[in-house]
Design a protein around this motif. Sequence first.
Motif, mmCIF file in Angstrom:
data_model
loop_
_atom_site.group_PDB
_atom_site.id
_atom_site.type_symbol
_atom_site.label_atom_id
_atom_site.label_comp_id
_atom_site.label_asym_id
_atom_site.label_seq_id
_atom_site.Cartn_x
_atom_site.Cartn_y
_atom_site.Cartn_z
ATOM 1 N N ALA A 99 0.833 -1.207 0.000
ATOM 2 C CA ALA A 99 0.000 0.000 0.000
ATOM 3 C C ALA A 99 0.866 1.255 0.000
ATOM 4 O O ALA A 99 0.639 2.184 -0.779
ATOM 5 C CB ALA A 99 -0.940 0.003 1.206
ATOM 6 N N ARG A 100 1.876 1.286 0.867
ATOM 7 C CA ARG A 100 2.762 2.464 0.930
ATOM 8 C C ARG A 100 3.423 2.711 -0.428
ATOM 9 O O ARG A 100 3.452 3.839 -0.919
ATOM 10 C CB ARG A 100 3.838 2.262 1.997
ATOM 11 C CG ARG A 100 4.799 3.443 2.116
ATOM 12 C CD ARG A 100 6.115 3.068 2.740
ATOM 13 N NE ARG A 100 6.802 2.074 1.938
ATOM 14 C CZ ARG A 100 7.760 1.280 2.401
ATOM 15 N NH1 ARG A 100 8.132 1.351 3.662
ATOM 16 N NH2 ARG A 100 8.337 0.394 1.618
ATOM 17 N N ASN A 101 3.933 1.660 -1.045
ATOM 18 C CA ASN A 101 4.610 1.811 -2.332
ATOM 19 C C ASN A 101 3.643 2.263 -3.416
ATOM 20 O O ASN A 101 3.999 3.064 -4.283
ATOM 21 C CB ASN A 101 5.317 0.522 -2.720
ATOM 22 C CG ASN A 101 6.470 0.197 -1.780
ATOM 23 O OD1 ASN A 101 6.931 1.065 -1.023
ATOM 24 N ND2 ASN A 101 6.923 -1.032 -1.800
ATOM 25 N N PHE A 102 2.409 1.760 -3.376
ATOM 26 C CA PHE A 102 1.397 2.199 -4.338
ATOM 27 C C PHE A 102 1.130 3.693 -4.152
ATOM 28 O O PHE A 102 1.076 4.457 -5.116
ATOM 29 C CB PHE A 102 0.106 1.399 -4.173
ATOM 30 C CG PHE A 102 -1.007 1.898 -5.055
ATOM 31 C CD1 PHE A 102 -1.054 1.553 -6.396
ATOM 32 C CD2 PHE A 102 -1.992 2.730 -4.539
ATOM 33 C CE1 PHE A 102 -2.074 2.020 -7.217
ATOM 34 C CE2 PHE A 102 -3.013 3.203 -5.358
ATOM 35 C CZ PHE A 102 -3.052 2.849 -6.699
ATOM 36 N N TYR A 103 0.951 4.122 -2.902
ATOM 37 C CA TYR A 103 0.692 5.532 -2.645
ATOM 38 C C TYR A 103 1.857 6.411 -3.104
ATOM 39 O O TYR A 103 1.653 7.516 -3.592
ATOM 40 C CB TYR A 103 0.374 5.787 -1.174
ATOM 41 C CG TYR A 103 -1.032 5.380 -0.798
ATOM 42 C CD1 TYR A 103 -2.110 5.730 -1.604
ATOM 43 C CD2 TYR A 103 -1.294 4.662 0.354
ATOM 44 C CE1 TYR A 103 -3.406 5.371 -1.269
ATOM 45 C CE2 TYR A 103 -2.584 4.298 0.702
ATOM 46 C CZ TYR A 103 -3.636 4.649 -0.122
ATOM 47 O OH TYR A 103 -4.923 4.296 0.214
ATOM 48 N N ASN A 129 2.158 9.885 -5.632
ATOM 49 C CA ASN A 129 2.684 11.091 -4.984
ATOM 50 C C ASN A 129 1.941 11.437 -3.694
ATOM 51 O O ASN A 129 1.724 12.606 -3.376
ATOM 52 C CB ASN A 129 2.680 12.292 -5.938
ATOM 53 C CG ASN A 129 3.635 12.082 -7.083
ATOM 54 O OD1 ASN A 129 4.743 11.595 -6.883
ATOM 55 N ND2 ASN A 129 3.211 12.424 -8.279
ATOM 56 N N ILE A 130 1.532 10.406 -2.973
ATOM 57 C CA ILE A 130 0.877 10.600 -1.672
ATOM 58 C C ILE A 130 1.854 10.152 -0.598
ATOM 59 O O ILE A 130 2.267 8.992 -0.558
ATOM 60 C CB ILE A 130 -0.440 9.805 -1.583
ATOM 61 C CG1 ILE A 130 -1.438 10.393 -2.569
ATOM 62 C CG2 ILE A 130 -0.990 9.818 -0.161
ATOM 63 C CD1 ILE A 130 -2.742 9.662 -2.637
ATOM 64 N N SER A 131 2.228 11.089 0.264
ATOM 65 C CA SER A 131 3.204 10.770 1.307
ATOM 66 C C SER A 131 2.569 10.631 2.687
ATOM 67 O O SER A 131 3.180 10.091 3.593
ATOM 68 C CB SER A 131 4.301 11.838 1.348
ATOM 69 O OG SER A 131 3.736 13.109 1.599
#
Length: 170
Positions: A14-18, A22-24
């Motif tokens: 999920a983190r890598n997809f975000y 460009n969602i941090s």
Amino acid sequence: SAVTAGTEQTFRLARNFYRTQNISRIGYFYVGNDEIASGMFAAFHSVVPNGAVLSRTTDVDGLLGPPVARDLEVVRKWLMSLQRPTGLMVTENHAAGYLAHTCRLIGLNVPGDVQIIGVDDEDECLNCIPHLTSIRLPAERIGETAMKTLMEHIRGPRRPAATILVKGSI
């Protein structure tokens, strides 16, 4: 433990997809047993150290209808406190749809203000408007691997505990 490793891998997906979006700022919405919540939060924070978390104690049936007033207010305050855009992760069946519905009720745009990723609830995510993203867990491969490992353990000499990683996909 193997469960923690698998949960961390799910959070990493999920983190890598975000990151590709460009969602941090990433948060985790947990619904379920409070005894499990601390382990889930630890796994989430090992992947997203400063991520926002919210836990609601309810059963799955509590997620099937519209949010009740007391839950709506708690979730509303949490969602409104998050910077935009925010990526949210949920790991319980029906929680992605519940969260998307709650966002709409309080005036947040999904996916403009908040993007939501569910886990292994593809049907639920496809039934939402707009459709949500879901991480697919290869349940059959997980079961086969677990059975093979169990049989090797029964038949052979004892080996030290090990973590076996079976990757999911978005």
